[in-house]
Design a protein around this motif. Sequence first.
Motif, mmCIF file in Angstrom:
data_model
loop_
_atom_site.group_PDB
_atom_site.id
_atom_site.type_symbol
_atom_site.label_atom_id
_atom_site.label_comp_id
_atom_site.label_asym_id
_atom_site.label_seq_id
_atom_site.Cartn_x
_atom_site.Cartn_y
_atom_site.Cartn_z
ATOM 1 N N PHE A 9 1.676 4.992 1.567
ATOM 2 C CA PHE A 9 1.344 5.721 2.796
ATOM 3 C C PHE A 9 2.478 6.672 3.168
ATOM 4 C CE2 PHE A 9 3.500 1.796 3.691
ATOM 5 C CZ PHE A 9 4.460 2.129 4.630
ATOM 6 N N LYS A 58 5.081 -2.028 10.081
ATOM 7 C CA LYS A 58 4.681 -1.512 11.396
ATOM 8 C C LYS A 58 5.034 -2.497 12.499
ATOM 9 C CE LYS A 58 0.774 0.537 13.881
ATOM 10 N NZ LYS A 58 -0.632 0.996 13.804
ATOM 11 N N THR A 98 0.868 -1.176 0.000
ATOM 12 C CA THR A 98 0.000 0.000 0.000
ATOM 13 C C THR A 98 0.912 1.235 0.000
ATOM 14 O OG1 THR A 98 -0.096 -0.043 2.417
ATOM 15 C CG2 THR A 98 -1.914 -1.090 1.233
ATOM 16 N N LEU A 108 3.121 6.843 9.757
ATOM 17 C CA LEU A 108 3.252 5.477 10.279
ATOM 18 C C LEU A 108 4.104 5.462 11.546
ATOM 19 C CD1 LEU A 108 2.834 2.360 9.828
ATOM 20 C CD2 LEU A 108 5.080 2.392 8.744
ATOM 21 N N THR A 158 2.373 -2.093 4.708
ATOM 22 C CA THR A 158 2.262 -1.222 5.889
ATOM 23 C C THR A 158 2.266 -2.006 7.195
ATOM 24 O OG1 THR A 158 0.758 0.079 4.513
ATOM 25 C CG2 THR A 158 0.989 0.751 6.804
ATOM 26 N N GLU A 159 1.416 -3.025 7.282
ATOM 27 C CA GLU A 159 1.248 -3.751 8.538
ATOM 28 C C GLU A 159 2.514 -4.475 8.957
ATOM 29 O OE1 GLU A 159 -1.209 -3.598 10.742
ATOM 30 O OE2 GLU A 159 -1.914 -2.005 9.422
#
Length: 240
Positions: A123, A168, A121, A128, A164-165
């Motif tokens: 971002f 993160k 994705t 973040l 992203t996840e």
Amino acid sequence: INNISDNALLKELQKRLKRNDEMATEIFHLKNELFEINNKLEASERFKSHFISNVTNELVNPVASLLAFSKFLHQTEVKDQENIGKFSKLIFQEAFEINFLLKNVFIAAKFESGKFTIENTTFSLKELINSIVNDFDHLLKEKNLEVKTEIEKQTNGDIITTDTEKLKVAIANILSNSIRYSNKNDKIILKATLFDNTLKISVRDFGIGISHDQQDKVFERFYRIDNSINSENKGSGLGL
């Protein structure tokens, strides 16, 4: 056989001897490979067994605390705002630890099953990082720690495309370690450098550190420097 010349017989024997040598060599290599695979499986089983013990220990206490705090909260009178606030905070802290642990377990399970996929994705890197630091705000306040964030970016800003996840979770695990092993009233420096489609993340703390003889082991699966069940430092050995 009587019709075969000595020359032809000798060649046939040499050919068969060569084939036998090749088969013996192949069997030798296969034997070594099977031996290595067996050792890895045994090691994996030991790791998994120890991991299950760690995770069980990490889950039992928070879940028991959640049940106890929830019960106290349920029995607390509405006007008793002080206890309501205290129990609510404790419930959040325990739920946060369980949620963080389970995220790591689920990712590890996907790795093990071969179902780990990247879902990209686009971002803002700054947003973040800010959200990650914000997630750990209660732990930072508990030790009065300051997180200084530094972002060096290319001319087109801090927009990045990756999963992203998973990014993160990776940053969160390293930050979590830094918080856990930092001294009170100290600082942590979280630095991100984004140039030429390459992202570099560094997290620096000023805590107890890792001894040189342990540094080559910390990235092993389920490895913890302090593996004792009664260790003051929580963790499953999955983060790094």
